[in-house]
Design a protein around this motif. Sequence first.
Motif, PDB file in Angstrom:
ATOM      1  N   ASP A  43       4.224   1.867   2.315  1.00  0.00           N
ATOM      2  CA  ASP A  43       4.515   0.479   2.432  1.00  0.00           C
ATOM      3  C   ASP A  43       3.857  -0.164   3.531  1.00  0.00           C
ATOM      4  O   ASP A  43       3.949  -1.418   3.782  1.00  0.00           O
ATOM      5  N   ASP A  44       3.144   0.446   4.606  1.00  0.00           N
ATOM      6  CA  ASP A  44       2.336   0.120   5.522  1.00  0.00           C
ATOM      7  C   ASP A  44       1.270  -0.921   5.031  1.00  0.00           C
ATOM      8  O   ASP A  44       0.352  -0.480   4.075  1.00  0.00           O
ATOM      9  N   SER A  45       1.137  -1.858   5.617  1.00  0.00           N
ATOM     10  CA  SER A  45       0.074  -2.937   5.244  1.00  0.00           C
ATOM     11  C   SER A  45      -1.495  -2.131   5.560  1.00  0.00           C
ATOM     12  O   SER A  45      -2.240  -2.610   4.983  1.00  0.00           O
ATOM     13  N   LYS A  46      -1.523  -0.959   6.315  1.00  0.00           N
ATOM     14  CA  LYS A  46      -2.525  -0.448   6.778  1.00  0.00           C
ATOM     15  C   LYS A  46      -2.887   0.786   5.877  1.00  0.00           C
ATOM     16  O   LYS A  46      -3.338   1.967   6.456  1.00  0.00           O
ATOM     17  N   PHE A  47      -2.094   0.940   4.779  1.00  0.00           N
ATOM     18  CA  PHE A  47      -1.776   2.389   4.110  1.00  0.00           C
ATOM     19  C   PHE A  47      -3.269   2.836   3.831  1.00  0.00           C
ATOM     20  O   PHE A  47      -3.608   3.940   4.092  1.00  0.00           O
ATOM     21  N   GLU A  84      -6.129   2.102   4.834  1.00  0.00           N
ATOM     22  CA  GLU A  84      -7.100   2.653   6.280  1.00  0.00           C
ATOM     23  C   GLU A  84      -6.480   3.830   6.822  1.00  0.00           C
ATOM     24  O   GLU A  84      -7.272   4.714   7.261  1.00  0.00           O
ATOM     25  N   CYS A  85      -5.119   4.138   6.709  1.00  0.00           N
ATOM     26  CA  CYS A  85      -4.417   5.107   7.006  1.00  0.00           C
ATOM     27  C   CYS A  85      -5.206   6.621   6.451  1.00  0.00           C
ATOM     28  O   CYS A  85      -5.442   7.689   6.932  1.00  0.00           O
ATOM     29  N   VAL A  86      -5.167   6.530   5.024  1.00  0.00           N
ATOM     30  CA  VAL A  86      -5.577   7.199   3.905  1.00  0.00           C
ATOM     31  C   VAL A  86      -7.214   7.607   4.423  1.00  0.00           C
ATOM     32  O   VAL A  86      -7.611   8.893   4.518  1.00  0.00           O
ATOM     33  N   LYS A  87      -7.746   6.571   4.504  1.00  0.00           N
ATOM     34  CA  LYS A  87      -9.322   6.924   4.607  1.00  0.00           C
ATOM     35  C   LYS A  87      -9.524   7.665   6.114  1.00  0.00           C
ATOM     36  O   LYS A  87     -10.431   8.593   6.051  1.00  0.00           O
TER      37      LYS A  87
END
Length: 273
Positions: A56-60, A62-65
């Motif tokens: 649900d994070d808007s930076k999901f 980016e986080c995964v990368k």
Amino acid sequence: MKLGARRHTVSAQLSSDRQFLCKMKAFFIFVALSVIHSTRAEEGFLPSFIHPCNIDDSKFAECVKEQILECLPHFTKGIPEYGVPSIDPVDLNDIIIDGNGLKLKFTDAQMHGLSKIDLTGFNLQLGDKQESFELKVKGNLSLTAQYQADGQILILPIRGHGDALIDCDGIEVQINSNLSHVKDDKGTHFKLVAPNYKYDITTTKIDLKNLFDGNKQLAETTLKFANENWRQLMDDLAPPAIKQIVKTIIKSINKFFSKVTIQQIIHGYDEKH
């Protein structure tokens, strides 16, 4: 027996006993740590270098990368507590080229350099009817092997056997795969299925020792010609090697996925299904 000799014997025996106890203590510590590592993996504890991302994070994305960037070196070097072996080097099956007048066989082949590859692209599609995974990596790899050659490369003859070294610079591999779900008593896990791939190689340098029984002049001429026309050899050599590399990468990722549930690595995932 004299008193001095008896004391010396007792002292030596005590020293030997202390050494034995120290060794046993070290052994039991090693066993205990191994059990702890195994238990933590079985209970779903994540390695310190893995941090869950919230869907649900808007930076999901980016986080995964960022997680892939951080995890890639660990996967290539191996994660023993999760049963993920090192894949640098990758042991390859025998590679045989037989056609167009050339017979070339590589045995005891290994591909080196996966631990130094760079992530050049990544895409993860979740929540759709067909979830998918895409990974792009690029780096310099080298193949070592024993070779046997007989025949000709285009117009030049080639004959010999010995050590082979093939340096491949700028190899870029793109892996695309569907994501399926596998359930067990611990929960639901991801699994990569039906993967496909494509690749490109910038340049290759070929070195074959003991060509023409050590005739340096013939060897240099043939190797020069082979390196000027490396794509013809790599058209036959690269496909089986790259296929085995991709298979090894997929196997390692799935091994890790089998040890952790989706919820452990992606928080909030259930709310999307």
